[in-house]
Design a protein around this motif. Structure first.
Motif, PDB file in Angstrom:
ATOM      1  N   GLU A 412       0.821  -0.972  -0.063  1.00 40.94           N
ATOM      2  CA  GLU A 412       0.094   0.100   0.078  1.00 40.94           C
ATOM      3  C   GLU A 412       0.823   1.289   0.062  1.00 40.94           C
ATOM      4  OE1 GLU A 412      -2.729  -0.406   3.346  1.00 40.94           O
ATOM      5  OE2 GLU A 412      -3.928  -2.100   2.423  1.00 40.94           O
ATOM      6  N   ALA A 413       0.603   2.116  -1.095  1.00 39.09           N
ATOM      7  CA  ALA A 413       1.332   3.338  -1.078  1.00 39.09           C
ATOM      8  C   ALA A 413       0.523   4.344  -0.474  1.00 39.09           C
ATOM      9  CB  ALA A 413       1.769   3.552  -2.478  1.00 39.09           C
ATOM     10  N   TRP A 414       1.305   5.624  -0.104  1.00 40.26           N
ATOM     11  CA  TRP A 414       0.634   6.972   0.398  1.00 40.26           C
ATOM     12  C   TRP A 414       0.272   7.406  -0.703  1.00 40.26           C
ATOM     13  CZ3 TRP A 414      -1.672   8.622   4.200  1.00 40.26           C
ATOM     14  CH2 TRP A 414      -1.827   9.781   4.384  1.00 40.26           C
ATOM     15  N   MET A 415      -0.921   8.013  -0.981  1.00 40.55           N
ATOM     16  CA  MET A 415      -1.557   8.956  -2.028  1.00 40.55           C
ATOM     17  C   MET A 415      -2.042  10.260  -1.388  1.00 40.55           C
ATOM     18  SD  MET A 415      -3.724   5.863  -3.919  1.00 40.55           S
ATOM     19  CE  MET A 415      -2.925   4.347  -4.406  1.00 40.55           C
ATOM     20  N   PRO A 416      -1.204  11.319  -1.279  1.00 38.89           N
ATOM     21  CA  PRO A 416      -1.475  12.561  -0.515  1.00 38.89           C
ATOM     22  C   PRO A 416      -2.664  13.186  -0.827  1.00 38.89           C
ATOM     23  CG  PRO A 416       0.550  12.597  -1.338  1.00 38.89           C
ATOM     24  CD  PRO A 416      -0.063  11.403  -1.966  1.00 38.89           C
ATOM     25  N   GLY A 417      -3.260  13.132  -2.342  1.00 42.28           N
ATOM     26  CA  GLY A 417      -4.633  13.702  -2.457  1.00 42.28           C
ATOM     27  C   GLY A 417      -5.629  13.081  -1.871  1.00 42.28           C
ATOM     28  N   LEU A 418      -5.456  11.610  -1.581  1.00 39.81           N
ATOM     29  CA  LEU A 418      -6.639  10.767  -1.025  1.00 39.81           C
ATOM     30  C   LEU A 418      -6.527  10.694   0.345  1.00 39.81           C
ATOM     31  CD1 LEU A 418      -6.629   7.873  -3.763  1.00 39.81           C
ATOM     32  CD2 LEU A 418      -8.229   9.718  -3.599  1.00 39.81           C
ATOM     33  N   GLU A 419      -5.390  11.048   0.886  1.00 34.01           N
ATOM     34  CA  GLU A 419      -5.042  11.166   2.085  1.00 34.01           C
ATOM     35  C   GLU A 419      -4.851  10.146   2.902  1.00 34.01           C
ATOM     36  OE1 GLU A 419      -6.298  15.480   3.892  1.00 34.01           O
ATOM     37  OE2 GLU A 419      -8.119  14.509   3.313  1.00 34.01           O
ATOM     38  N   ARG A 420      -4.532   9.066   2.274  1.00 38.03           N
ATOM     39  CA  ARG A 420      -4.397   7.710   2.791  1.00 38.03           C
ATOM     40  C   ARG A 420      -3.798   6.807   1.994  1.00 38.03           C
ATOM     41  NH1 ARG A 420      -7.424   3.664   0.090  1.00 38.03           N
ATOM     42  NH2 ARG A 420      -8.770   4.340  -1.681  1.00 38.03           N
ATOM     43  N   PHE A 421      -3.400   5.501   2.763  1.00 37.99           N
ATOM     44  CA  PHE A 421      -2.527   4.553   1.940  1.00 37.99           C
ATOM     45  C   PHE A 421      -3.747   3.759   0.825  1.00 37.99           C
ATOM     46  CE2 PHE A 421       0.390   4.845   5.582  1.00 37.99           C
ATOM     47  CZ  PHE A 421       1.471   5.005   4.743  1.00 37.99           C
ATOM     48  N   GLY A 422      -3.215   3.478  -0.385  1.00 31.88           N
ATOM     49  CA  GLY A 422      -3.708   2.775  -1.292  1.00 31.88           C
ATOM     50  C   GLY A 422      -3.342   1.453  -1.755  1.00 31.88           C
ATOM     51  N   GLU A 423      -3.813   0.273  -1.860  1.00 31.73           N
ATOM     52  CA  GLU A 423      -3.170  -0.904  -2.350  1.00 31.73           C
ATOM     53  C   GLU A 423      -2.829  -0.615  -3.904  1.00 31.73           C
ATOM     54  OE1 GLU A 423      -4.487  -5.473  -3.479  1.00 31.73           O
ATOM     55  OE2 GLU A 423      -5.569  -4.380  -2.161  1.00 31.73           O
ATOM     56  N   ILE A 424      -1.491  -0.927  -3.987  1.00 29.37           N
ATOM     57  CA  ILE A 424      -1.094  -0.672  -5.502  1.00 29.37           C
ATOM     58  C   ILE A 424      -0.594  -2.025  -5.787  1.00 29.37           C
ATOM     59  CG2 ILE A 424      -0.479   1.647  -5.461  1.00 29.37           C
ATOM     60  CD1 ILE A 424       2.582   0.828  -4.815  1.00 29.37           C
ATOM     61  N   SER A 425      -0.427  -2.992  -5.319  1.00 29.10           N
ATOM     62  CA  SER A 425       0.309  -4.426  -5.618  1.00 29.10           C
ATOM     63  C   SER A 425      -0.100  -5.275  -4.401  1.00 29.10           C
ATOM     64  CB  SER A 425       1.733  -4.078  -5.673  1.00 29.10           C
ATOM     65  OG  SER A 425       2.224  -5.454  -6.361  1.00 29.10           O
ATOM     66  N   SER A 426      -0.040  -6.890  -5.143  1.00 27.45           N
ATOM     67  CA  SER A 426      -0.017  -8.017  -4.082  1.00 27.45           C
ATOM     68  C   SER A 426       0.815  -8.879  -4.753  1.00 27.45           C
ATOM     69  CB  SER A 426      -1.331  -8.380  -3.904  1.00 27.45           C
ATOM     70  OG  SER A 426      -1.980  -8.797  -5.113  1.00 27.45           O
ATOM     71  N   ALA A 427       1.276  -9.933  -3.766  1.00 25.60           N
ATOM     72  CA  ALA A 427       2.141 -11.093  -4.265  1.00 25.60           C
ATOM     73  C   ALA A 427       1.454 -12.236  -3.593  1.00 25.60           C
ATOM     74  CB  ALA A 427       3.616 -11.000  -4.035  1.00 25.60           C
ATOM     75  N   SER A 428       1.136 -13.155  -4.206  1.00 21.99           N
ATOM     76  CA  SER A 428       0.477 -14.463  -3.633  1.00 21.99           C
ATOM     77  C   SER A 428       1.124 -15.819  -3.976  1.00 21.99           C
ATOM     78  CB  SER A 428      -0.842 -14.736  -4.067  1.00 21.99           C
ATOM     79  OG  SER A 428      -1.805 -13.489  -3.797  1.00 21.99           O
ATOM     80  N   ASN A 429       1.157 -16.697  -3.050  1.00 19.74           N
ATOM     81  CA  ASN A 429       1.780 -18.137  -3.268  1.00 19.74           C
ATOM     82  C   ASN A 429       0.513 -18.800  -2.993  1.00 19.74           C
ATOM     83  OD1 ASN A 429       2.918 -20.502  -3.265  1.00 19.74           O
ATOM     84  ND2 ASN A 429       4.140 -20.348  -1.401  1.00 19.74           N
ATOM     85  N   CYS A 430       0.159 -19.459  -4.469  1.00 20.94           N
ATOM     86  CA  CYS A 430      -1.016 -20.413  -4.316  1.00 20.94           C
ATOM     87  C   CYS A 430      -0.525 -21.910  -4.128  1.00 20.94           C
ATOM     88  CB  CYS A 430      -1.537 -19.983  -5.834  1.00 20.94           C
ATOM     89  SG  CYS A 430      -2.422 -18.404  -5.904  1.00 20.94           S
ATOM     90  N   THR A 431       0.526 -22.241  -4.267  1.00 26.23           N
ATOM     91  CA  THR A 431       1.084 -23.500  -3.870  1.00 26.23           C
ATOM     92  C   THR A 431       0.439 -24.502  -4.976  1.00 26.23           C
ATOM     93  OG1 THR A 431      -0.868 -24.219  -2.496  1.00 26.23           O
ATOM     94  CG2 THR A 431       1.201 -23.287  -1.422  1.00 26.23           C
ATOM     95  N   ASP A 432      -0.164 -25.451  -4.822  1.00 25.98           N
ATOM     96  CA  ASP A 432      -0.589 -26.211  -5.890  1.00 25.98           C
ATOM     97  C   ASP A 432      -1.981 -26.126  -5.955  1.00 25.98           C
ATOM     98  OD1 ASP A 432      -1.243 -27.838  -3.612  1.00 25.98           O
ATOM     99  OD2 ASP A 432      -0.563 -29.815  -4.344  1.00 25.98           O
TER     100      ASP A 432
END
Length: 514
Positions: A412-432
C-alpha cells in the motif's frame, strides 16, 4: 446483429466474487455492454519447508439452473480427497479462520458415498466379465439363455449405477471446490484489520501548499477525461491524454525492462479466455457478486488479470524439471466490474473497469515456492522504492485471502490527494491449488526418498507445480501515486528519474499555456 458487416456480441455481467480481496463487496452493474467481436535461469536452492497445503478448488465451478438441477461440470480438479479426510480437523479449522462457507461434512459424506458406489460398480463389472467368459465356452442352450439373461440384468444394473456415480462425482466436485487452499502457519488470523506490517519504507511528502488530488491535477494539466469516457462507455472509464499517455507507456516499458533483468520472460496475452480457465485459476465468472465480464452466448470472459491467461499456457501438461522455474512477466489490459464502490476513496483512477497492468507469474517446484514468494515481493518493493514512494508491505490476514492463496503480501502506497494509503500491488503463493485445477505437473529427475514408486518407463511419477503471481505495476494506481506525490506548487508534476529515459527524456509535466 450486424453493423457494416461486423457482427456484434453482447457482453453481460455474470455474477461471482471478486478477484483479489475479500475486503470489498461489489454489486453487479445494471447495464449490458456491447463490444465488436473481431532458458532456464539460475536459482538459489532453498531447504524444504513444512507445507500442509493441498490444492483444493475454489467456489462452485458451475451455475445452478433455475430448476435447481446441477449442471454437469466441464472439468474436474485433481482434489486429494483422501488427504482431506485424513486431515479433516486441520481442514475444518482452516475453513473457519478463512470465513469460508465450504461444507466439509457434506464433502466427506459425498466422498464416502462415492467410494462405496465405486466398489459396487467394480463388483458388477467383475461379475459381468465372469458371465462373458462363461459364454465363450460350449454350453447347453438353457444355460446359455440363463447367462444371457444374467448378463443383460448386470448390464442394466451397471448402467444405472454408473449414471448415479457420475452424478455423485459431479456433486462432490461442486462441494469440494468450495474449500479454500490451506493457510501458511505465519499468516495472521482474522479480518483485514489483523494484517501485519512487514515493512514501512519512506515517509509522507511534506507540501508547503494545498495538496491536489490526481483528478484535479489531471484536469488542470489536461491529462485525464472522465466526462467524455462516461458518455462513450459509462462510469469508471477514462481517456488518458498528452503526457499521461507517455507516462503509461513509460511505466509499462520501464517495469518490463526491470523485471526482465531478474530472468523473467516477457509476454503479451489473450484478453478473452474460456470461462473454464477463469474457474481453474480460482476465480468465478458467473454468480451474484462477480468481478468478471462474461460474453453472453459463449463460454468466454474478459480477463481481470494476466494471471489467468499466463496460468493457462501450460494447462494439461507435464513440464520438464530442468525448465523450472518458469518465470513470466506479462502485459495486458484488465477488465473488472468494480461495481458498488462509492465515495472519495474510490474516485478517479483508483477504481476503474479497464486498466493496464504488468503481472509476474512463476511456476516452480513445491519446496521452492516460499523462496520465490519472497523474491516477488522484493522485486515489487525495489520497483516502488526506485520511484521514491512511501509505502508499507502487509502480511494479509486469513480472512482477507482469496481462495487460491496460501499466503499473500500486499503493498500500500501513500496517496497525498486521497489522504490515505492505497493498495498498489500484491504477491500471492497459491501452492498447488491452481496447478491441480489446470493440470500442470512436472516430472522429477529422481524419485523422492519418501516415494520410490515410478511411473511409465521407470520414470518417477509427475508432481504438481506450485504457482505464484504478483503485480509489478497496476498503471492507473501508479499514475495516482506519481501525480499526487510529485506535484509542485506551480501545478506541474516532476517525472521520477528512472522513467525519464522511457518517456523521451521528459522531466516535468507542466501546465499548458492558454
Amino acid at each position: 446483429m450486424g453493423v457494416g458487416g461486423t457482427t456484434l456480441q453482447t457482453l453481460k455481467l455474470a455474477s461471482l466474487p471478486s478477484f483479489s480481496s475479500s475486503r470489498f463487496v461489489f454489486k453487479p452493474l445494471p447495464k449490458t455492454l456491447t463490444f465488436s467481436a473481431p532458458s532456464r535461469h539460475g536459482r538459489t536452492q532453498r531447504p524444504p519447508f513444512p507445507l500442509l497445503a493441498r490444492a483444493l478448488s475454489a467456489a462452485p465451478a458451475v451455475q445452478t439452473a433455475p430448476d435447481e438441477t446441477a449442471v454437469k461440470p466441464q472439468w474436474k480438479a485433481a482434489i486429494d480427497f483422501k488427504w482431506i479426510r485424513e486431515n479433516k480437523e486441520a481442514v475444518a479449522l482452516n475453513i473457519e479462520k478463512r470465513n469460508s462457507n465450504a461444507n466439509l461434512e457434506t464433502v466427506l459424506q459425498l466422498y464416502d458415498k462415492m467410494t462405496h458406489l465405486q466398489k459396487e460398480v467394480e463388483r458388477l463389472r467383475g461379475e459381468r466379465n465372469v458371465v462373458a467368459n462363461k459364454m465363450k465356452g460350449k454350453l447347453e442352450p438353457a444355460e446359455r439363455q440363463r447367462l444371457i439373461e444374467e448378463g443383460k440384468n448386470l448390464k442394466e444394473g451397471l448402467v444405472t449405477l454408473e449414471e448415479d456415480l457420475l452424478k455423485l462425482t459431479d456433486e462432490l466436485q461442486q462441494e469440494a471446490q468450495c474449500i479454500p487452499n490451506m493457510t501458511h502457519p505465519d499468516v495472521p488470523i482474522g479480518g483485514e484489520e489483523s494484517s501485519v506490517i512487514r515493512k514501512m519504507v519512506g515517509s509522507p511528502c511534506k507540501f508547503r501548499f494545498p495538496v491536489k488530488d490526481h483528478l484535479q491535477l489531471g484536469k488542470e494539466l489536461d491529462l485525464l477525461d472522465f466526462d467524455a469516457a462516461a458518455e462513450v462507455s459509462g462510469s469508471k472509464f477514462y481517456y488518458l491524454k498528452n503526457e499521461a499517455v507517455m507516462l503509461e507507456m513509460g511505466l509499462i516499458n520501464w517495469t518490463l525492462s526491470e523485471v526482465m533483468k531478474k530472468g523473467f520472460t516477457p509476454l503479451t496475452t489473450p484478453e478473452i479466455v474460456r470461462s473454464s480457465v477463469v474457474e481453474k485459476c480460482g476465480f468465478q465468472p458467473r454468480g451474484a457478486n462477480t468481478q468478471v465480464y462474461s460474453i453472453e452466448g459463449s463460454d468466454q470472459c474478459l480477463i481481470g488479470t494476466a494471471e489467468i491467461p499466463v496460468g493457462g499456457i501450460h494447462m494439461d501438461s507435464i513440464v520438464a524439471e530442468s525448465l523450472l522455474p518458469l518465470k513470466y512477466v506479462a502485459f495486458s489490459h484488465c477488465f473488472r466490474t468494480e461495481a458498488g464502490a462509492a465515495g472519495t476513496a474510490t474516485r478517479g483512477l483508483y477504481r476503474v473497469h479497464q486498466f493496464s497492468k504488468v503481472e509476474m507469474f512463476v511456476l516452480c517446484q513445491p519446496e521452492e515456492s516460499e523462496f520465490y514468494h519472497e523474491e516477488l515481493i522484493k522485486i515489487e518493493e525495489d520497483l516502488f522504492s526506485s520511484l521514491g514512494l512511501h509505502y508499507k508491505t502487509l502480511d494479509m490476514a486469513s480472512g482477507d485471502l482469496g481462495a487460491p492463496a496460501y499466503r499473500k503480501f500486499d503493498v500500500e502506497a501513500w496517496m497525498p490527494g486521497l489522504e490515505r494509503f492505497g493498495e498498489i500491488s500484491s504477491a500471492s503463493n497459491c501452492t498447488d491449488y491452481q496447478s491441480r485445477r489446470l493440470g500442470i505437473r512436472y516430472r522429477p529427475s529422481e524419485p523422492s526418498s519418501t516415494n520410490s514408486k515410478k511411473g511409465k518407463g521407470s520414470l518417477p511419477p509427475p508432481k504438481f507445480v506450485h504457482t505464484l503471481n504478483a503485480t509489478a505495476c497496476a498503471i492507473p494506481r501508479m499514475i495516482v501515486c506519481l501525480l499526487e506525490n510529485y506535484q509542485q506548487e506551480d501545478g506541474s508534476v516532476i517525472i521520477p528519474e528512472p522513467l525519464r529515459p522511457f518517456m523521451g527524456g521528459l522531466q516535468i509535466i507542466a501546465p499548458k499555456s492558454r
